[in-house]
Each structure stands twice: as C-alpha cells, then as structure tokens.
Write a protein that holds these residues in place. Structure first.
Motif, short mmCIF file in Angstrom:
data_model
loop_
_atom_site.label_atom_id
_atom_site.label_comp_id
_atom_site.label_asym_id
_atom_site.label_seq_id
_atom_site.Cartn_x
_atom_site.Cartn_y
_atom_site.Cartn_z
N GLU A 140 0.81 -1.22 0.00
CA GLU A 140 0.00 0.00 0.00
C GLU A 140 0.84 1.27 0.00
O GLU A 140 0.41 2.30 -0.52
N LYS A 141 2.03 1.20 0.57
CA LYS A 141 2.86 2.40 0.62
C LYS A 141 3.35 2.82 -0.76
O LYS A 141 3.92 3.91 -0.92
N HIS A 142 3.09 1.98 -1.76
CA HIS A 142 3.46 2.31 -3.14
C HIS A 142 2.23 2.55 -4.02
O HIS A 142 2.36 2.64 -5.24
N ILE A 143 1.06 2.65 -3.41
CA ILE A 143 -0.18 2.89 -4.17
C ILE A 143 -0.63 4.33 -3.99
O ILE A 143 -0.75 4.82 -2.87
N ILE A 144 -0.87 5.00 -5.11
CA ILE A 144 -1.41 6.36 -5.10
C ILE A 144 -2.81 6.30 -5.68
O ILE A 144 -3.03 5.71 -6.75
N VAL A 145 -3.76 6.90 -5.00
CA VAL A 145 -5.14 6.94 -5.49
C VAL A 145 -5.40 8.31 -6.09
O VAL A 145 -5.23 9.33 -5.42
N TYR A 146 -5.80 8.31 -7.36
CA TYR A 146 -6.05 9.56 -8.09
C TYR A 146 -7.51 9.57 -8.54
O TYR A 146 -7.95 8.68 -9.26
N GLY A 147 -8.26 10.58 -8.12
CA GLY A 147 -9.66 10.68 -8.51
C GLY A 147 -9.92 11.92 -9.33
O GLY A 147 -9.61 13.03 -8.91
N ARG A 148 -10.48 11.73 -10.52
CA ARG A 148 -10.77 12.84 -11.42
C ARG A 148 -12.27 13.11 -11.48
O ARG A 148 -13.05 12.22 -11.83
N SER A 149 -12.72 14.29 -11.08
CA SER A 149 -14.12 14.69 -11.17
C SER A 149 -15.02 13.65 -10.48
O SER A 149 -14.95 13.48 -9.28
N LEU A 150 -15.85 12.92 -11.23
CA LEU A 150 -16.72 11.92 -10.62
C LEU A 150 -15.92 10.95 -9.76
O LEU A 150 -16.33 10.57 -8.66
N GLY A 151 -14.74 10.57 -10.23
CA GLY A 151 -13.92 9.61 -9.51
C GLY A 151 -13.33 10.14 -8.22
O GLY A 151 -12.83 9.36 -7.40
N SER A 152 -13.39 11.48 -7.99
CA SER A 152 -12.79 12.04 -6.79
C SER A 152 -13.50 11.57 -5.52
O SER A 152 -12.86 11.33 -4.49
N GLY A 153 -14.82 11.44 -5.57
CA GLY A 153 -15.55 10.97 -4.41
C GLY A 153 -15.21 9.52 -4.08
O GLY A 153 -14.97 9.17 -2.91
N LEU A 154 -15.16 8.68 -5.10
CA LEU A 154 -14.82 7.27 -4.89
C LEU A 154 -13.38 7.11 -4.43
O LEU A 154 -13.07 6.26 -3.59
N ALA A 155 -12.49 7.96 -4.96
CA ALA A 155 -11.10 7.92 -4.54
C ALA A 155 -10.96 8.29 -3.06
O ALA A 155 -10.19 7.68 -2.32
N THR A 156 -11.73 9.30 -2.65
CA THR A 156 -11.69 9.73 -1.25
C THR A 156 -12.21 8.63 -0.33
O THR A 156 -11.66 8.37 0.75
N LYS A 157 -13.29 7.96 -0.75
CA LYS A 157 -13.82 6.85 0.03
C LYS A 157 -12.77 5.76 0.20
O LYS A 157 -12.57 5.22 1.30
N LEU A 158 -12.07 5.43 -0.89
CA LEU A 158 -11.02 4.41 -0.83
C LEU A 158 -9.94 4.80 0.17
O LEU A 158 -9.53 4.00 1.01
N ALA A 159 -9.47 6.04 0.06
CA ALA A 159 -8.39 6.49 0.93
C ALA A 159 -8.82 6.56 2.39
O ALA A 159 -7.98 6.44 3.30
N SER A 160 -10.12 6.74 2.62
CA SER A 160 -10.61 6.87 4.00
C SER A 160 -10.64 5.54 4.74
O SER A 160 -10.64 5.52 5.98
N ILE A 161 -10.64 4.43 4.02
CA ILE A 161 -10.73 3.12 4.67
C ILE A 161 -9.52 2.23 4.34
O ILE A 161 -9.50 1.05 4.69
N ASN A 162 -8.52 2.81 3.66
CA ASN A 162 -7.30 2.09 3.35
C ASN A 162 -6.10 2.96 3.71
O ASN A 162 -6.27 4.02 4.33
N HIS A 163 -4.91 2.54 3.33
CA HIS A 163 -3.71 3.29 3.70
C HIS A 163 -2.79 3.48 2.50
O HIS A 163 -1.64 3.01 2.50
#
Length: 291
Positions: A140-163
């Motif tokens: 996980e320390k090598h994973i970056i989550v990038y959310g564009r427009s619609l995907g920003s909400g889903l990206a934030t949800k992912l980051a909120s429950i993962n590391h």
C-alpha cells in the motif's frame, strides 16, 4: 373546488412529477457512458498495456487497463470522470508513466466493457475490489489513489478506509448532491439523489497526504469547492491552483504538469511537455485506440 386550491394541487402534481423524473433519470445525466464491444482491442502508442477483467460477487464484470513500465516506483489507481470509457481516458496515463509509475484504470459498471447494475454501494465495492487486487501485488505504501471529477468521491472513500501513499483529487466536488443543487436548487435532492457521494464526509477520515488540483475557471465544479475541501484536513492537505484552468482542460496547462510531477516525485523536477498529455483534447476524435 376553489380556484386557489385547484392551482395548488396542479403545482404540487407538477412538482411531484419533476421529482420522480429527477429520481429515475439521474443515471442518464450523471453517467455519460460509452459502451465498447467485447472484442474491442485497446491500443496506445508508446505505452505497454495489459487488459484485465475482474468478476464481482454479484456477477458483474469490471474491465480495465494496466499501463506498465519497467521498474515502477509504484502504481497509480486512476478513477476517471463520468464520460466515455477508458478507451479515451487512457491517453492520460502517460502523465504518470513518464514519472515512473504504473497506472491502473477501470471502467465503472455500464461503461466500456464493464457490466452490472450500478448503485452507489456497488461502485464503492467495485473500487475496493480493484484496490484489493492491487494490494496482492503492491504494498500500500506504493499505491497512489487519483480521482478525477466523478472519480474524486470514490477515490476519497477508498483512501478513507485504506492506507495508500497519497490521495490526489482532480477537480473534486463537495458532494454530488451539491453539484446537482446548482441546476435544481428547488428540489429535495437529499432525498432524491441515488449517488450523493459525500466527498467532504469521507475526507475527514483520510490519513495519508492529500493533494487537491483545481482550475480557477471551472464552470462545472467551482474552484471554491476545493478551497472548502482543503480546509477539512488542512495539516495534511495541499491545494494546487491552476490559474485559468477549466474542468476538462487542465492538461493544456504547463503548470498542471509541473504540479503533478512535483506531487508524484515529492520534489521539483524539469518536465518535457512533449512527453505528457499537454494539448491532448479531452474529447479528441483522434485515433487513440483501434476501432
């Protein structure tokens, strides 16, 4: 029946009808999907790609692409916007591969070759499933989550429950309910929205560094939205402003590519614009993939 009562009932009836239409037609307005035939072959010049399919627990198929480079620093999970399919969005992978990162993209249910009934719960499960698959091969320390427009909400949800290593939000919304409210301020959207996607709520639980990129001339999701989001967790959030940037053209700004390179490399580095998606139109009809 008094005239005023008749008029009131007509108004109530019209309001109820509009509410019903908003509820049942919101998928059409929120998701501008492009369907692809099952035998469609993806192709991008100077990019090595591997197509993948993941079956969900309810039998849906999630189709996506893995853009691969030699000896990557990590991987970017890129959650796209609400239009077209990864056929077109794939051209933006170069902005990450040139910085030393693999890129994984996916089409949401009903987009591209992906199938399945779409709900907010299903979308959240789907992106988590893809993230889990990534964790089988990458720490996980090598994973970056990038959310564009619609995907920003889903990206934030992912980051909120993962590391993940970090969360990057490109033109994010406060919530989809707020976005819809710009066009229907008189409707009870808190009741009607099937996809509220409350980015602001999930952002409170993110523990990794947060980078927000937004253009000052964004007419769809105003720049002030990112200003508000950046104040939720100010100690770990950096707001990157693209002066004059709109909602779909940030890649046309040299400043955007400098910001992205600095974020990904965590230091300032010179860039060669010709190696980026600079000036590539978001909805270009140029042949980016084989038909």
């Amino acid at each position: 029946m008094p005239g005023w009562l008749y008029i009131l009932l007509v108004v109530i009836g019209i309001y109820a009808l509009i509410s019903i239409l908003v509820f049942y037609l919101q998928d059409y307005f929120l998701f501008r999907a492009e369907k692809l035939p099952s035998d469609f072959e993806f192709y991008y010049e100077n990019q090595t790609t591997k197509e993948y399919n993941i079956e969900t627990r309810d039998g849906a198929i999630l189709n996506g692409l893995h853009f691969q480079i030699e000896n990557p620093k990590g991987v970017v999970l890129y959650l796209k916007g609400n239009s077209k399919s990864i056929k077109g969005w794939g051209k933006f992978a170069v902005d990450f591969t040139r910085n030393g990162y693999d890129v994984v993209m996916m089409d949401y249910r009903g987009f591209g070759k992906s199938s399945g009934r779409r709900t907010q719960k299903a979308l959240k499960r789907d992106v988590q499933l893809v993230y889990n698959k990534l964790k089988e091969h990458v720490d996980e320390k090598h994973i970056i989550v990038y959310g564009r427009s619609l995907g920003s909400g889903l990206a934030t949800k992912l980051a909120s429950i993962n590391h993940p290593r970090m969360l990057i939000l490109d033109a994010p919304y406060y919530s989809l309910t707020k976005v819809a409210g710009q066009y229907a301020p008189f409707m009870p959207l808190s009741w009607l929205m099937k996809y509220p996607l409350p980015t602001y709520k999930w952002l409170k639980y993110v523990r990794c560094p947060i980078h927000i990129i937004h253009g000052t001339d964004d007419k769809l999701i105003p720049y002030k939205t990112s200003v508000r989001l950046s104040k939720i967790q100010p100690k770990i959030t950096t707001l990157h402003t693209v002066l004059g940037g709109g909602h779909k053209n940030l890649n046309n700004f040299e400043s955007y590519h400098k910001m992205l390179s600095n974020i990904l490399n965590e230091r300032s580095e010179p860039i060669i614009l010709e190696s980026t998606s600079y000036k590539v139109k978001h909805n270009s009809k140029r042949k980016n993939a084989k038909d």
